[in-house]
Scaffold this motif. Structure first.
Motif, PDB file in Angstrom:
ATOM      1  N   ARG A   1       0.836  -1.201   0.000  1.00 33.46           N
ATOM      2  CA  ARG A   1       0.000   0.000   0.000  1.00 33.46           C
ATOM      3  C   ARG A   1       0.871   1.250   0.000  1.00 33.46           C
ATOM      4  N   VAL A   2       0.519   2.165  -0.879  1.00 34.63           N
ATOM      5  CA  VAL A   2       1.266   3.416  -0.995  1.00 34.63           C
ATOM      6  C   VAL A   2       0.286   4.580  -0.839  1.00 34.63           C
ATOM      7  N   SER A   3       0.831   5.775  -0.697  1.00 39.04           N
ATOM      8  CA  SER A   3      -0.029   6.932  -0.448  1.00 39.04           C
ATOM      9  C   SER A   3      -0.308   7.769  -1.687  1.00 39.04           C
ATOM     10  N   ASP A   4       0.362   7.471  -2.814  1.00 39.36           N
ATOM     11  CA  ASP A   4       0.160   8.310  -3.993  1.00 39.36           C
ATOM     12  C   ASP A   4       0.378   7.500  -5.262  1.00 39.36           C
ATOM     13  N   LEU A   5      -0.149   8.025  -6.382  1.00 38.93           N
ATOM     14  CA  LEU A   5      -0.073   7.333  -7.668  1.00 38.93           C
ATOM     15  C   LEU A   5       1.346   7.292  -8.228  1.00 38.93           C
ATOM     16  N   ALA A   6       2.135   8.340  -7.975  1.00 39.34           N
ATOM     17  CA  ALA A   6       3.495   8.378  -8.515  1.00 39.34           C
ATOM     18  C   ALA A   6       4.339   7.229  -7.953  1.00 39.34           C
ATOM     19  N   THR A   7       4.224   6.982  -6.651  1.00 36.48           N
ATOM     20  CA  THR A   7       4.956   5.871  -6.041  1.00 36.48           C
ATOM     21  C   THR A   7       4.449   4.538  -6.571  1.00 36.48           C
ATOM     22  N   LYS A   8       3.135   4.442  -6.734  1.00 37.27           N
ATOM     23  CA  LYS A   8       2.545   3.216  -7.278  1.00 37.27           C
ATOM     24  C   LYS A   8       3.093   2.930  -8.672  1.00 37.27           C
ATOM     25  N   LEU A   9       3.144   3.966  -9.517  1.00 40.96           N
ATOM     26  CA  LEU A   9       3.661   3.801 -10.869  1.00 40.96           C
ATOM     27  C   LEU A   9       5.120   3.363 -10.853  1.00 40.96           C
ATOM     28  N   ALA A  10       5.919   3.972  -9.997  1.00 43.10           N
ATOM     29  CA  ALA A  10       7.345   3.635  -9.938  1.00 43.10           C
ATOM     30  C   ALA A  10       7.551   2.168  -9.550  1.00 43.10           C
ATOM     31  N   LEU A  11       6.764   1.679  -8.608  1.00 38.84           N
ATOM     32  CA  LEU A  11       6.894   0.284  -8.187  1.00 38.84           C
ATOM     33  C   LEU A  11       6.449  -0.674  -9.292  1.00 38.84           C
ATOM     34  N   ILE A  12       5.400  -0.299 -10.007  1.00 41.13           N
ATOM     35  CA  ILE A  12       4.942  -1.142 -11.112  1.00 41.13           C
ATOM     36  C   ILE A  12       5.973  -1.139 -12.241  1.00 41.13           C
ATOM     37  N   GLN A  13       6.534   0.017 -12.557  1.00 39.32           N
ATOM     38  CA  GLN A  13       7.564   0.100 -13.599  1.00 39.32           C
ATOM     39  C   GLN A  13       8.776  -0.763 -13.244  1.00 39.32           C
ATOM     40  N   ALA A  14       9.074  -0.838 -11.952  1.00 40.07           N
ATOM     41  CA  ALA A  14      10.232  -1.632 -11.513  1.00 40.07           C
ATOM     42  C   ALA A  14       9.943  -3.132 -11.515  1.00 40.07           C
ATOM     43  N   GLY A  15       8.683  -3.502 -11.730  1.00 43.16           N
ATOM     44  CA  GLY A  15       8.331  -4.918 -11.767  1.00 43.16           C
ATOM     45  C   GLY A  15       8.013  -5.509 -10.409  1.00 43.16           C
ATOM     46  N   VAL A  16       7.850  -4.648  -9.396  1.00 45.82           N
ATOM     47  CA  VAL A  16       7.553  -5.143  -8.051  1.00 45.82           C
ATOM     48  C   VAL A  16       6.188  -5.830  -8.011  1.00 45.82           C
ATOM     49  N   GLY A  17       5.221  -5.276  -8.712  1.00 46.18           N
ATOM     50  CA  GLY A  17       3.874  -5.835  -8.711  1.00 46.18           C
ATOM     51  C   GLY A  17       3.057  -5.236  -9.847  1.00 46.18           C
ATOM     52  N   TRP A  18       1.758  -5.505  -9.832  1.00 43.39           N
ATOM     53  CA  TRP A  18       0.856  -4.968 -10.846  1.00 43.39           C
ATOM     54  C   TRP A  18      -0.173  -4.090 -10.149  1.00 43.39           C
ATOM     55  N   GLY A  19      -0.934  -3.323 -10.936  1.00 42.20           N
ATOM     56  CA  GLY A  19      -1.953  -2.478 -10.322  1.00 42.20           C
ATOM     57  C   GLY A  19      -2.754  -1.718 -11.359  1.00 42.20           C
ATOM     58  N   ASN A  20      -3.714  -0.970 -10.890  1.00 39.61           N
ATOM     59  CA  ASN A  20      -4.582  -0.154 -11.744  1.00 39.61           C
ATOM     60  C   ASN A  20      -4.161   1.308 -11.661  1.00 39.61           C
ATOM     61  N   LEU A  21      -4.049   1.960 -12.827  1.00 38.69           N
ATOM     62  CA  LEU A  21      -3.679   3.366 -12.885  1.00 38.69           C
ATOM     63  C   LEU A  21      -4.493   4.049 -13.979  1.00 38.69           C
ATOM     64  N   PRO A  22      -4.697   5.375 -13.863  1.00 34.90           N
ATOM     65  CA  PRO A  22      -5.430   6.075 -14.920  1.00 34.90           C
ATOM     66  C   PRO A  22      -4.652   6.024 -16.234  1.00 34.90           C
ATOM     67  N   LEU A  23      -5.382   5.878 -17.345  1.00 34.86           N
ATOM     68  CA  LEU A  23      -4.754   5.715 -18.654  1.00 34.86           C
ATOM     69  C   LEU A  23      -3.847   6.887 -19.009  1.00 34.86           C
ATOM     70  N   TRP A  24      -4.260   8.125 -18.646  1.00 36.20           N
ATOM     71  CA  TRP A  24      -3.437   9.286 -19.003  1.00 36.20           C
ATOM     72  C   TRP A  24      -2.052   9.205 -18.375  1.00 36.20           C
ATOM     73  N   MET A  25      -1.936   8.472 -17.274  1.00 41.58           N
ATOM     74  CA  MET A  25      -0.672   8.409 -16.550  1.00 41.58           C
ATOM     75  C   MET A  25       0.284   7.385 -17.156  1.00 41.58           C
ATOM     76  N   VAL A  26      -0.246   6.401 -17.911  1.00 42.90           N
ATOM     77  CA  VAL A  26       0.599   5.308 -18.386  1.00 42.90           C
ATOM     78  C   VAL A  26       0.570   5.135 -19.896  1.00 42.90           C
ATOM     79  N   ASP A  27      -0.197   5.975 -20.610  1.00 44.47           N
ATOM     80  CA  ASP A  27      -0.333   5.734 -22.052  1.00 44.47           C
ATOM     81  C   ASP A  27       1.004   5.834 -22.787  1.00 44.47           C
TER      82      ASP A  27
END
Length: 303
Positions: A222-248
């Motif tokens: 669990r994280v407190s913000d979308l930016a940290t969530k994105l960074a962890l997903i980019q690193a391959g730590v796990g998967w998750g849901n994010l708004p399309l504008w943030m990852v397109d």
């Protein structure tokens, strides 16, 4: 005759119901408990029906009380709205405007509306608070902001809502080198998905305590913000849901891929709708009204 009914009696009735007891109702209204009991007794005498049973430890609504509770709430909402409208008549331009925004709202649309506000009312300061999940609604209810922009559909009786339009969807994604990146033809099953760590954003408000939304894996970080969530997903730590504008952009480059799973649909996305919220008892000034108008236009244009 019901001419002797008072708004104070109805507010007391609602406070007792929402508090769960005469003592809690008294605390909400900063009164002694005897005054609350007296007000409820007078209301019952005027209505000529019992509103509560008093045989147990806590008063319970009677069938008559349950039926009349909705009427009392509706009357109080109308009165609060009337008072707010009266206060707003002739109101001058706000010095500042506090706005709570769910971080999944497309920033380009929000920035465009704020640009329009700045052009029309350059003297108005803006305090923008990024609050995830239901924290924006919680801030509005507690008067920490004037407007809230959110995709959450939960409502409160003191809050007015206006649909702004569709926001970009939530998409399930993972890094290109993550095990979920290469899915079988039918997509991952819910059981297979649950084997992998899911990154989720925690709601900082108490409104969803004990509840999870969109969480499919028993293992979560669990994280407190979308930016940290994105960074962890980019690193391959796990998967998750994010708004399309943030990852397109990352999806287009192949850095991220959509997670294909039967549990989250063929497109691995969730449609979102944006809403503008404000309190019915807090009149919107000229700046707030202008921002409301520009948000409607900007969402309609998608820019």
């Amino acid at each position: 005759m019901l001419d002797n009914l008072t708004l104070d009696q109805m507010r007391t009735f609602v406070a007792v119901v929402e508090g769960g007891s005469f003592r809690a109702g008294a605390a909400r209204l900063s009164r002694v408990q005897s005054a609350i009991s007296h007000a409820i007794g007078n209301l019952e005498a005027e209505l000529k029906v019992p509103l509560f049973t008093r045989t147990g430890r806590k008063p319970e609504l009677t069938a008559e009380g349950q039926a009349l509770l909705a009427d009392a709430r509706a009357i109080l909402i109308k009165v609060d709205a009337m008072r707010a409208r009266a206060r707003g008549l002739g109101q001058g331009l706000e010095l500042s405007l506090a706005v709570a925004v769910d971080p999944v709202i497309p920033p380009g649309i929000l920035a465009g509306a704020l640009f329009d506000l700045r052009a029309e009312h350059p003297s108005v300061g803006v305090a923008l608070k990024t609050l995830p999940m239901r924290a924006a609604l919680h801030a509005l209810i507690n008067r920490h902001c004037t407007l809230a922009i959110t995709t959450d559909t939960q409502r409160d009786s003191l809050v007015e809502a206006e649909c702004l339009g569709p926001a970009q969807p939530f998409v399930a994604i993972c890094a290109a080198h993550h095990p979920l990146a290469t899915a079988p033809a039918a997509g991952w099953s819910a059981v297979e998905l649950s084997d992998h760590l899911q990154i989720v954003v925690s709601d900082p408000s108490p409104m969803t305590e004990g509840l999870d939304f969109g969480v499919l894996s028993p293992g979560t970080w669990r994280v407190s913000d979308l930016a940290t969530k994105l960074a962890l997903i980019q690193a391959g730590v796990g998967w998750g849901n994010l708004p399309l504008w943030m990852v397109d952009a990352d999806l287009a480059r192949g850095v991220l891929v959509r997670v294909t799973a039967t549990a989250i649909g063929a497109q691995a996305e969730t449609a979102l709708t944006a809403y503008l919220l404000w309190r019915i008892d807090q009149p919107l000034g000229p700046a707030a009204l202008h921002l409301r108008e520009r948000l409607v236009v900007r969402f309609g244009q998608g820019v």
